[in-house]
Design a protein around this motif. Sequence first.
Motif, PDB file in Angstrom:
ATOM      1  N   THR A 119       8.823  17.564  33.499  1.00 45.16           N
ATOM      2  CA  THR A 119       7.852  16.634  32.923  1.00 45.16           C
ATOM      3  C   THR A 119       8.605  15.419  32.390  1.00 45.16           C
ATOM      4  O   THR A 119       9.821  15.322  32.503  1.00 45.16           O
ATOM      5  N   ASN A 120       7.890  14.497  31.769  1.00 45.41           N
ATOM      6  CA  ASN A 120       8.504  13.292  31.215  1.00 45.41           C
ATOM      7  C   ASN A 120       8.642  13.378  29.699  1.00 45.41           C
ATOM      8  O   ASN A 120       8.774  12.347  29.024  1.00 45.41           O
ATOM      9  N   SER A 121       8.608  14.583  29.131  1.00 37.93           N
ATOM     10  CA  SER A 121       8.657  14.741  27.683  1.00 37.93           C
ATOM     11  C   SER A 121       9.970  14.216  27.101  1.00 37.93           C
ATOM     12  O   SER A 121       9.993  13.593  26.036  1.00 37.93           O
ATOM     13  N   ALA A 122      11.093  14.472  27.785  1.00 38.09           N
ATOM     14  CA  ALA A 122      12.396  14.002  27.297  1.00 38.09           C
ATOM     15  C   ALA A 122      12.448  12.481  27.288  1.00 38.09           C
ATOM     16  O   ALA A 122      12.968  11.871  26.340  1.00 38.09           O
ATOM     17  N   LEU A 123      11.918  11.862  28.321  1.00 44.27           N
ATOM     18  CA  LEU A 123      11.911  10.400  28.404  1.00 44.27           C
ATOM     19  C   LEU A 123      11.069   9.804  27.283  1.00 44.27           C
ATOM     20  O   LEU A 123      11.453   8.808  26.665  1.00 44.27           O
ATOM     21  N   ARG A 124       9.909  10.417  26.998  1.00 48.24           N
ATOM     22  CA  ARG A 124       9.040   9.910  25.924  1.00 48.24           C
ATOM     23  C   ARG A 124       9.730  10.006  24.569  1.00 48.24           C
ATOM     24  O   ARG A 124       9.643   9.090  23.747  1.00 48.24           O
ATOM     25  N   ALA A 125      10.407  11.140  24.323  1.00 49.08           N
ATOM     26  CA  ALA A 125      11.113  11.317  23.048  1.00 49.08           C
ATOM     27  C   ALA A 125      12.227  10.289  22.892  1.00 49.08           C
ATOM     28  O   ALA A 125      12.431   9.725  21.808  1.00 49.08           O
ATOM     29  N   LEU A 126      12.942  10.034  23.976  1.00 41.21           N
ATOM     30  CA  LEU A 126      14.055   9.085  23.937  1.00 41.21           C
ATOM     31  C   LEU A 126      13.542   7.658  23.733  1.00 41.21           C
ATOM     32  O   LEU A 126      14.096   6.892  22.939  1.00 41.21           O
ATOM     33  N   THR A 127      12.476   7.305  24.444  1.00 41.77           N
ATOM     34  CA  THR A 127      11.886   5.968  24.307  1.00 41.77           C
ATOM     35  C   THR A 127      11.401   5.741  22.889  1.00 41.77           C
ATOM     36  O   THR A 127      11.549   4.649  22.327  1.00 41.77           O
ATOM     37  N   SER A 128      10.824   6.775  22.295  1.00 47.08           N
ATOM     38  CA  SER A 128      10.344   6.681  20.917  1.00 47.08           C
ATOM     39  C   SER A 128      11.503   6.400  19.953  1.00 47.08           C
ATOM     40  O   SER A 128      11.378   5.585  19.033  1.00 47.08           O
ATOM     41  N   GLN A 129      12.657   7.052  20.185  1.00 48.78           N
ATOM     42  CA  GLN A 129      13.829   6.823  19.340  1.00 48.78           C
ATOM     43  C   GLN A 129      14.356   5.404  19.486  1.00 48.78           C
ATOM     44  O   GLN A 129      14.752   4.773  18.501  1.00 48.78           O
ATOM     45  N   ILE A 130      14.355   4.893  20.709  1.00 50.29           N
ATOM     46  CA  ILE A 130      14.856   3.531  20.950  1.00 50.29           C
ATOM     47  C   ILE A 130      13.983   2.499  20.252  1.00 50.29           C
ATOM     48  O   ILE A 130      14.478   1.513  19.686  1.00 50.29           O
ATOM     49  N   LYS A 131      12.668   2.732  20.253  1.00 50.24           N
ATOM     50  CA  LYS A 131      11.752   1.790  19.605  1.00 50.24           C
ATOM     51  C   LYS A 131      11.940   1.755  18.095  1.00 50.24           C
ATOM     52  O   LYS A 131      11.593   0.767  17.443  1.00 50.24           O
ATOM     53  N   LYS A 132      12.495   2.827  17.539  1.00 53.27           N
ATOM     54  CA  LYS A 132      12.731   2.868  16.088  1.00 53.27           C
ATOM     55  C   LYS A 132      14.014   2.149  15.694  1.00 53.27           C
ATOM     56  O   LYS A 132      14.246   1.886  14.512  1.00 53.27           O
ATOM     57  N   MET A 133      14.865   1.849  16.669  1.00 49.96           N
ATOM     58  CA  MET A 133      16.141   1.204  16.364  1.00 49.96           C
ATOM     59  C   MET A 133      15.933  -0.220  15.864  1.00 49.96           C
ATOM     60  O   MET A 133      14.989  -0.901  16.267  1.00 49.96           O
ATOM     61  N   LYS A 134      16.817  -0.644  14.978  1.00 49.64           N
ATOM     62  CA  LYS A 134      16.726  -1.988  14.408  1.00 49.64           C
ATOM     63  C   LYS A 134      17.187  -3.011  15.449  1.00 49.64           C
ATOM     64  O   LYS A 134      18.305  -2.936  15.955  1.00 49.64           O
ATOM     65  N   LYS A 135      16.320  -3.951  15.731  1.00 49.78           N
ATOM     66  CA  LYS A 135      16.642  -4.987  16.704  1.00 49.78           C
ATOM     67  C   LYS A 135      17.314  -6.160  16.001  1.00 49.78           C
ATOM     68  O   LYS A 135      17.018  -6.470  14.851  1.00 49.78           O
ATOM     69  N   SER A 136      18.213  -6.808  16.713  1.00 50.30           N
ATOM     70  CA  SER A 136      18.874  -7.996  16.181  1.00 50.30           C
ATOM     71  C   SER A 136      19.075  -8.990  17.314  1.00 50.30           C
ATOM     72  O   SER A 136      18.780  -8.700  18.480  1.00 50.30           O
ATOM     73  N   ASP A 137      19.571 -10.172  16.962  1.00 52.74           N
ATOM     74  CA  ASP A 137      19.772 -11.208  17.974  1.00 52.74           C
ATOM     75  C   ASP A 137      20.844 -10.775  18.968  1.00 52.74           C
ATOM     76  O   ASP A 137      21.955 -10.396  18.584  1.00 52.74           O
ATOM     77  N   ILE A 138      20.489 -10.816  20.265  1.00 50.23           N
ATOM     78  CA  ILE A 138      21.427 -10.487  21.337  1.00 50.23           C
ATOM     79  C   ILE A 138      21.528 -11.696  22.258  1.00 50.23           C
ATOM     80  O   ILE A 138      20.512 -12.255  22.693  1.00 50.23           O
ATOM     81  N   GLU A 139      22.760 -12.103  22.512  1.00 49.11           N
ATOM     82  CA  GLU A 139      22.979 -13.255  23.383  1.00 49.11           C
ATOM     83  C   GLU A 139      23.092 -12.817  24.835  1.00 49.11           C
ATOM     84  O   GLU A 139      23.704 -11.792  25.140  1.00 49.11           O
ATOM     85  N   SER A 140      22.486 -13.594  25.713  1.00 53.05           N
ATOM     86  CA  SER A 140      22.653 -13.372  27.148  1.00 53.05           C
ATOM     87  C   SER A 140      22.579 -14.712  27.857  1.00 53.05           C
ATOM     88  O   SER A 140      21.832 -15.601  27.449  1.00 53.05           O
ATOM     89  N   LYS A 141      23.378 -14.852  28.913  1.00 53.47           N
ATOM     90  CA  LYS A 141      23.406 -16.102  29.674  1.00 53.47           C
ATOM     91  C   LYS A 141      22.412 -16.014  30.827  1.00 53.47           C
ATOM     92  O   LYS A 141      22.447 -15.067  31.601  1.00 53.47           O
ATOM     93  N   VAL A 142      21.534 -16.997  30.917  1.00 50.31           N
ATOM     94  CA  VAL A 142      20.527 -17.015  31.976  1.00 50.31           C
ATOM     95  C   VAL A 142      20.481 -18.408  32.592  1.00 50.31           C
ATOM     96  O   VAL A 142      20.837 -19.401  31.963  1.00 50.31           O
ATOM     97  N   TYR A 143      20.024 -18.457  33.830  1.00 51.59           N
ATOM     98  CA  TYR A 143      19.773 -19.735  34.491  1.00 51.59           C
ATOM     99  C   TYR A 143      18.383 -20.198  34.076  1.00 51.59           C
ATOM    100  O   TYR A 143      17.372 -19.589  34.441  1.00 51.59           O
ATOM    101  N   SER A 144      18.329 -21.249  33.284  1.00 51.51           N
ATOM    102  CA  SER A 144      17.053 -21.681  32.725  1.00 51.51           C
ATOM    103  C   SER A 144      16.314 -22.661  33.625  1.00 51.51           C
ATOM    104  O   SER A 144      15.120 -22.855  33.487  1.00 51.51           O
ATOM    105  N   GLU A 145      17.021 -23.310  34.525  1.00 53.12           N
ATOM    106  CA  GLU A 145      16.392 -24.269  35.422  1.00 53.12           C
ATOM    107  C   GLU A 145      16.830 -23.973  36.861  1.00 53.12           C
ATOM    108  O   GLU A 145      17.988 -23.684  37.117  1.00 53.12           O
ATOM    109  N   TYR A 146      15.876 -24.080  37.767  1.00 57.88           N
ATOM    110  CA  TYR A 146      16.168 -23.852  39.188  1.00 57.88           C
ATOM    111  C   TYR A 146      15.676 -25.045  39.995  1.00 57.88           C
ATOM    112  O   TYR A 146      14.558 -25.530  39.789  1.00 57.88           O
TER     113      TYR A 146
END
Length: 341
Positions: A277-304
Amino acid sequence: MFRFAQPEYLYFLLIVPLIWVLYFYSVYKKKKNLAKFGHVKTLEPLMPDVSKYKPGTKFFLQQLALIVLVFLIARPQMGAKVETVRKQGVEIVVALDVSNSMLARDINPSRLEKAKMMLSKLVDELDNDKVGLIVFAGDAYTQLPITSDFVSAKMFLSSIDPNMVPTQGTAIGRAISLAMNSFTPDESADKAIIVITDGENHEDDAVAMAAEAAKKGIRVDVIGIGSPQGSPIPMSNESSDFRKDNEGNVVITKLNEQMGQEIAKAGEGIYVTADNTNSALRALTSQIKKMKKSDIESKVYSEYDEQFQGLAWIVLLLLLVDIFILDRKNEWMKKFNFFTK
């Protein structure tokens, strides 16, 4: 960076082989019908204006124009500007067990394939986060450095198999150690290591390594994959033969839940058992959503920049050449005979 803005239009290229089949079939039928009136060599003087090569040349030009046109409507673009974007997210490094015991089929379709499917769904759940991938057996290797490029993450997932790690065994501690060094230096972002394994650790002290990760503020979650009853280990993914010990007995691999629970407890994370079943995935996703989010930098192509103009000119040129090539022999060119004195 190059990309297609609408890559779904590239599926139109599948029509091209069908058109070629129909073309060659029509040429075959035409020759067959012509043969009803006599031998082709005999009929050729009666058709002096018919060209052997022009119809084929025109068809080739039309097909080339069609292929270029498909690329054109898919809107080729080139990245023109790189920007550093700051988004709110967390950092996760997945340590995936690829030892031979992960080929066991007590979980459908196998422990390893089930783990890969779970990870693919987990990546789909991530938003502005970063993910890295480590594979381990008797040793641990970085398969994908931590990144926000989820497309690459899923691409690497699909190619994983036990042959990637030459040394067999299950060194969970080394995998956790490598994962700890894979995060960015940003101390404000919540970090987590997800270990997916059947828990048959034979190489090192994984519990101590998980405790060290917890001291650094990195949570260690463990997904136990397999069944306590155990299962034989196939020789390969497709094989129906099983691995045997030195005495000729079939080797049975069992999920070591106790080991997984001890690692998760030391790492201040959770332990969940993966089943069909997907019970393990649901439990893990729930834990990730509880984690404290902070600013993360990533480089992207903003114009094409759109790159279709060149392709449009190629299509126009091919079609113009096609228009000026007549099916019949050119009357003006017939005045010149390059093969006789």
